[in-house]
Scaffold this motif. Structure first.
Motif, mmCIF file in Angstrom:
data_model
loop_
_atom_site.group_PDB
_atom_site.id
_atom_site.type_symbol
_atom_site.label_atom_id
_atom_site.label_comp_id
_atom_site.label_asym_id
_atom_site.label_seq_id
_atom_site.Cartn_x
_atom_site.Cartn_y
_atom_site.Cartn_z
ATOM 1 N N PHE A 94 24.872 -21.321 -0.432
ATOM 2 C CA PHE A 94 23.794 -22.279 -0.585
ATOM 3 C C PHE A 94 22.715 -22.030 0.456
ATOM 4 O O PHE A 94 23.002 -21.848 1.642
ATOM 5 C CB PHE A 94 24.304 -23.718 -0.436
ATOM 6 N N GLY A 95 21.447 -22.056 0.014
ATOM 7 C CA GLY A 95 20.330 -22.001 0.955
ATOM 8 C C GLY A 95 19.651 -20.652 1.018
ATOM 9 O O GLY A 95 20.235 -19.636 0.630
ATOM 10 N N TYR A 96 18.418 -20.650 1.506
ATOM 11 C CA TYR A 96 17.687 -19.394 1.725
ATOM 12 C C TYR A 96 18.346 -18.644 2.875
ATOM 13 O O TYR A 96 18.429 -17.428 2.868
ATOM 14 C CB TYR A 96 16.217 -19.693 2.067
ATOM 15 N N PHE B 295 30.044 -27.925 -5.212
ATOM 16 C CA PHE B 295 28.644 -28.320 -5.390
ATOM 17 C C PHE B 295 27.845 -27.167 -5.989
ATOM 18 O O PHE B 295 27.051 -27.346 -6.920
ATOM 19 C CB PHE B 295 28.054 -28.744 -4.036
ATOM 20 N N SER C 267 16.263 -36.695 5.347
ATOM 21 C CA SER C 267 16.250 -37.268 3.986
ATOM 22 C C SER C 267 17.092 -38.534 3.890
ATOM 23 O O SER C 267 16.994 -39.267 2.922
ATOM 24 C CB SER C 267 16.721 -36.232 2.964
ATOM 25 N N VAL D 250 19.768 -22.503 -4.504
ATOM 26 C CA VAL D 250 19.277 -23.756 -3.910
ATOM 27 C C VAL D 250 18.875 -24.694 -5.052
ATOM 28 O O VAL D 250 18.798 -24.284 -6.210
ATOM 29 C CB VAL D 250 18.016 -23.551 -3.025
ATOM 30 N N TYR D 251 18.592 -25.945 -4.703
ATOM 31 C CA TYR D 251 17.872 -26.821 -5.628
ATOM 32 C C TYR D 251 16.432 -26.838 -5.164
ATOM 33 O O TYR D 251 16.144 -26.617 -3.985
ATOM 34 C CB TYR D 251 18.468 -28.238 -5.671
ATOM 35 N N PRO E 238 18.823 -24.691 5.881
ATOM 36 C CA PRO E 238 18.781 -23.608 4.884
ATOM 37 C C PRO E 238 17.491 -23.550 4.054
ATOM 38 O O PRO E 238 17.273 -22.605 3.307
ATOM 39 C CB PRO E 238 19.990 -23.903 3.993
ATOM 40 N N PHE E 239 16.611 -24.570 4.182
ATOM 41 C CA PHE E 239 15.318 -24.534 3.493
ATOM 42 C C PHE E 239 14.197 -24.039 4.409
ATOM 43 O O PHE E 239 13.028 -24.024 4.019
ATOM 44 C CB PHE E 239 14.973 -25.920 2.947
ATOM 45 N N MET F 210 20.126 -36.046 9.108
ATOM 46 C CA MET F 210 19.224 -35.539 8.066
ATOM 47 C C MET F 210 18.040 -36.475 7.889
ATOM 48 O O MET F 210 18.211 -37.683 7.737
ATOM 49 C CB MET F 210 19.965 -35.398 6.742
ATOM 50 N N TRP G 260 22.489 -28.543 5.106
ATOM 51 C CA TRP G 260 21.650 -28.969 3.982
ATOM 52 C C TRP G 260 20.144 -28.964 4.247
ATOM 53 O O TRP G 260 19.361 -29.086 3.321
ATOM 54 C CB TRP G 260 22.057 -30.378 3.523
ATOM 55 N N GLU G 261 19.686 -28.891 5.498
ATOM 56 C CA GLU G 261 18.225 -28.923 5.707
ATOM 57 C C GLU G 261 17.696 -27.623 6.329
ATOM 58 O O GLU G 261 16.716 -27.074 5.856
ATOM 59 C CB GLU G 261 17.820 -30.166 6.526
ATOM 60 N N LEU H 235 16.207 -36.375 -1.099
ATOM 61 C CA LEU H 235 16.572 -34.974 -0.981
ATOM 62 C C LEU H 235 15.406 -34.199 -0.375
ATOM 63 O O LEU H 235 14.250 -34.472 -0.690
ATOM 64 C CB LEU H 235 16.848 -34.464 -2.404
ATOM 65 N N LEU H 236 15.717 -33.234 0.486
ATOM 66 C CA LEU H 236 14.685 -32.338 1.045
ATOM 67 C C LEU H 236 14.841 -30.971 0.393
ATOM 68 O O LEU H 236 15.961 -30.458 0.290
ATOM 69 C CB LEU H 236 14.852 -32.236 2.565
ATOM 70 N N ALA H 237 13.758 -30.400 -0.086
ATOM 71 C CA ALA H 237 13.822 -29.079 -0.715
ATOM 72 C C ALA H 237 12.413 -28.492 -0.816
ATOM 73 O O ALA H 237 11.433 -29.181 -0.564
ATOM 74 C CB ALA H 237 14.435 -29.179 -2.104
ATOM 75 N N HIS H 238 12.344 -27.213 -1.242
ATOM 76 C CA HIS H 238 11.046 -26.611 -1.530
ATOM 77 C C HIS H 238 10.513 -27.191 -2.827
ATOM 78 O O HIS H 238 11.279 -27.623 -3.691
ATOM 79 C CB HIS H 238 11.192 -25.098 -1.724
ATOM 80 N N PRO I 67 22.782 -34.645 -0.522
ATOM 81 C CA PRO I 67 23.906 -33.774 -0.869
ATOM 82 C C PRO I 67 25.255 -34.388 -0.455
ATOM 83 O O PRO I 67 25.296 -35.317 0.338
ATOM 84 C CB PRO I 67 23.620 -32.500 -0.063
#
Lengths: 385, 134
Positions: B3-5, B18, A249, B127-128, A138-139, A247, A135-136, B96-99, B41
């Motif tokens: 899921f994911g870049y 999901f 987050s 992704v979200y 991948p960003f 994580m 979950w982390e 949540l962590l995201a761009h 998540p």
């Protein structure tokens, strides 16, 4: 009777971009002086604990077995430990436990890592994979990225400034010059540090520790052996360890490492000392913000006042609590598995009064603080003469 | 759909579900039936040890807690750099962590209100991400 456990031998390889050696030769370079320092040979050692954080950097699996054989430990007991950037301190803790349990009287701890052969983009990738890969990662979050998230939060919440971050770097480079084993031996000016290349805003190049090759070795012994073999044993009087969520987050706070606070509480309690008693410390400055948070989480200053602490020069020799006289991870380098063992080497030198120009005069009680990843692991050890 | 870049882990049933929901613009977490802990998540098992989990729909608005502009990313993300990564606290308290897109490092501020949106990175990757509300 409860036996104390002490450091009776220390050795350190030159940290740096070591094209001349692989992980086995670096380990030897640290172990040889450690044995000489203790005045013993491998035949006098009961067991080894070897710390190497990753297999992919050196493209070598089971590096523990490789090093153990190379340094001539023959058929003696050995295992390898891994706790990311805190691998070396996990090794010290494991060796201490072996002796405490009565399974060994003398244990050799070797920490080693070769990281430069893969190049910075690949090294960044490998370290990022130590995050949560579902979950982390991948960003595209990186280790500098994680600490940059903490820096932004700390600057927002407490008003910590760009200059204060750089002041940590200036200090650690200044002392790195005095450490012959340090990777970088060059002072930086505040202006140079403030204006350097951005890596992950707000952190720039001079906020980030180096990617290095290196090794360090420590020999621990029980009280009876230590007194017999060594005139100046340095006792490990307190050990604390704690952990946190994988994580970032999920963390309750982004301006403090909970694992540091909990590990420090345990170590202080066991050693029966308070932060005010610490004469010299090495803390985990993988990024400048990490050293500022360490001042606060270890109780060297109040929460939120870490920036002020460095600005006032309190972590310099002559200040309230001298920190990272060996140059820290910033200037000395951070070969992951070696770092924690190197910290024990530095505190031992300081408490023996053998740190030359970077000596904190009359230091009697020392502390080492080693963080794995972004606080998933933390080890605090307290030492006394 | 993955899921994911970047990612390589095998797709579990949990992640597939999901992703299906995310494609339909729903952000789903799991909650433990035993101790009521919520995960976003989602997780297949609770940290209390229970595996009795049920899905819940998380709010898609919240505020920025912190952020960083990643200039030098991992090797695998080179083609996306630079990018801004943020941690946001959603209106139910989950994080949540995201761009984040639709902002510049100069206009982005801690406490800024954001919404969570689904984003197709490529035809087979989702992704979200955060965007400022408005």
């Amino acid at each position: 009777m409860t036996q104390k456990i002490g450091v009776i031998g220390i050795g350190h390889a030159k940290f740096g971009k070591r094209k001349d050696a692989t992980i086995r030769e670096l380990a030897h370079e640290a172990v040889k002086p450690a044995l000489e320092d203790a005045g013993i040979t491998t035949t006098d050692i009961d067991a080894a604990v070897i710390g190497v954080a990753g297999d992919e950097f050196a493209a070598q699996g089971s590096s523990g077995a490789l090093i153990h054989d190379y340094i001539g430990m023959k058929n003696k007991p050995m295992f390898r430990v891994e706790a990311a950037c805190a691998t070396g301190s996990a090794g010290i803790r494991a060796a201490w436990s072996l002796i405490k349990a009565g399974l060994a009287e003398t244990v050799l701890v070797v920490g080693a890592e070769t990281m430069t052969q893969v190049g910075s983009p690949k090294a960044t990738e490998l370290m990022a994979k130590a995050g949560d890969t579902r979950w982390e990662y991948p960003f595209g979050i990186t280790f500098p990225g994680f600490y940059a998230l903490m820096a932004t939060a700390h600057m927002h919440e407490y008003g910590t400034t760009r200059e204060q971050l750089s002041m940590v770097s200036v200090k650690n480079h200044k002392y790195g010059v005095l450490n012959p084993y340090a990777h970088l031996q060059r002072e930086v000016s505040l202006e140079e540090a403030v204006k350097s290349l951005t890596i992950c805003h707000p952190l720039n190049l001079y906020d980030c520790c180096l990617i290095s090759d290196g090794a360090a070795a420590v020999i621990l012994a029980n009280e009876e052996k230590a007194k017999k073999l060594c005139d100046t044993p340095v006792w490990i009087t307190g050990l604390g360890s704690a952990s946190d969520t994988m994580m970032i987050s999920e963390r309750q706070t982004l301006t403090s490492l909970t694992a540091t606070r909990l590990a420090a509480e345990k170590a202080y309690r066991m050693a029966r000392v308070s932060p005010d008693d610490i004469d010299v410390a090495v803390v985990h400055d993988c990024f400048t913000i990490a050293e500022i948070m360490a001042y606060e989480d270890l109780g060297f200053c109040k929460k939120g006042e870490g920036g002020k602490f460095i600005e006032e020069g309190q972590s310099y020799i002559g200040g309230e609590r001298p920190v990272n006289m060996d140059g820290g991870l910033k200037a000395k380098g951070h070969p992951l598995g070696a770092t924690g063992v190197s910290m024990t080497v530095e505190i031992t030198r300081q408490l023996r009064g053998e740190a030359n120009k970077r000596q904190v005069s009359g230091a009697e009680i020392g502390l080492s603080h080693n963080v794995g990843e972004t606080g998933q692991y933390c080890f605090v050890h307290i030492y006394a003469r | 759909m993955k899921f994911g870049y970047v990612s390589w882990l095998p797709q579990t049933e949990l992640v597939s579900k999901f992703i299906e929901e995310l494609k339909n613009k729903r952000l789903m977490g799991t909650q433990c039936k035993q101790c009521a802990a919520k995960y976003l998540p989602p997780r297949a098992h609770c940290k209390c040890g229970s595996h009795e989990m049920e899905w819940f729909e998380a709010p898609k608005t919240g505020k920025i807690l912190t952020y960083t502009l990643v200039t030098f990313g991992p090797e695998s993300m080179a083609k996306y750099a630079p990018y801004i990564i943020a941690v946001a606290e959603l209106d139910d308290g989950s994080r949540l962590l995201a761009h984040i897109t639709g902002v510049t490092p100069k206009t982005l501020k801690v406490d800024m209100r954001v919404q969570v949106v689904s984003h197709h990175v490529t035809e087979d990757r989702i992704v979200y991400k955060f965007r400022p509300t408005e």
